[in-house]
Design a protein around this motif. Structure first.
Motif, PDB file in Angstrom:
ATOM      1  N   SER A   1      36.358  53.569  39.628  1.00  0.00           N
ATOM      2  CA  SER A   1      36.315  54.680  40.575  1.00  0.00           C
ATOM      3  C   SER A   1      36.858  55.922  39.894  1.00  0.00           C
ATOM      4  CB  SER A   1      37.140  54.430  41.824  1.00  0.00           C
ATOM      5  OG  SER A   1      37.541  53.158  41.990  1.00  0.00           O
TER       6      SER A   1
ATOM      7  N   GLN B   1      34.330  61.390  45.528  1.00  0.00           N
ATOM      8  CA  GLN B   1      34.761  60.077  45.043  1.00  0.00           C
ATOM      9  C   GLN B   1      33.537  59.244  44.674  1.00  0.00           C
ATOM     10  OE1 GLN B   1      37.869  59.350  44.428  1.00  0.00           O
ATOM     11  NE2 GLN B   1      37.439  57.305  43.693  1.00  0.00           N
TER      12      GLN B   1
ATOM     13  N   THR C   1      32.286  55.409  43.089  1.00  0.00           N
ATOM     14  CA  THR C   1      32.664  54.033  42.780  1.00  0.00           C
ATOM     15  C   THR C   1      31.482  53.350  42.119  1.00  0.00           C
ATOM     16  OG1 THR C   1      34.169  53.936  44.659  1.00  0.00           O
ATOM     17  CG2 THR C   1      33.457  51.838  43.735  1.00  0.00           C
TER      18      THR C   1
END
Length: 132
Positions: free
Chosen positions: A96, A103, A105
């Protein structure tokens, strides 16, 4: 660092050093010579400064693309093979990070590591990263 009969402990310490952005601790977990194969250009780093050289290039690439806050989460290893003073570990990982305020991941990646004993401690001799 304490000695361990488990090469995965060395892989975990390397991942912890990565998560902390600790270049010196990453380098301390590596044997000489060391080799790194990664998807980021120039793709291969080798020799006694491989970990430091790779980390320097990570920081340059991160600045270029606007990435930060890397965190590597190791899954349960798929393979931990030991033959005398040599080890081979394959572990699924989740990476991540922040990319320009968003964000991200990346699940399903694989971290493959070759190790050898240096004295009583396991050290990484090579690692390769494959995205999921």
């Amino acid at each position: 660092m304490s000695s361990s009969s488990d090469p995965m402990a060395a892989v975990r310490r390397y991942a912890d050093a990565f998560n902390n952005g600790d270049e010196k601790a990453m380098a301390a977990m590596c044997a000489d010579p060391m080799q790194i194969l990664d998807g980021m250009s120039p793709h291969v780093w080798q020799g006694p400064t491989a970990a430091a050289d790779w980390w320097r290039d990570v920081l340059v690439e991160s600045e270029r693309v606007g990435a930060s806050g890397y965190h590597l989460e190791l899954g349960a290893p798929r393979h931990v093979d030991i033959a005398s003073d040599y080890g081979y570990v394959v572990v699924p990982v989740i990476l991540s990070f922040n990319l320009r305020g968003r964000q991200v991941t990346q699940a399903g990646a694989v971290f493959t590591v070759a190790l050898r004993k240096v004295g009583t401690d396991w050290r990484l001799t090579a690692w390769a990263w494959a995205k999921g």
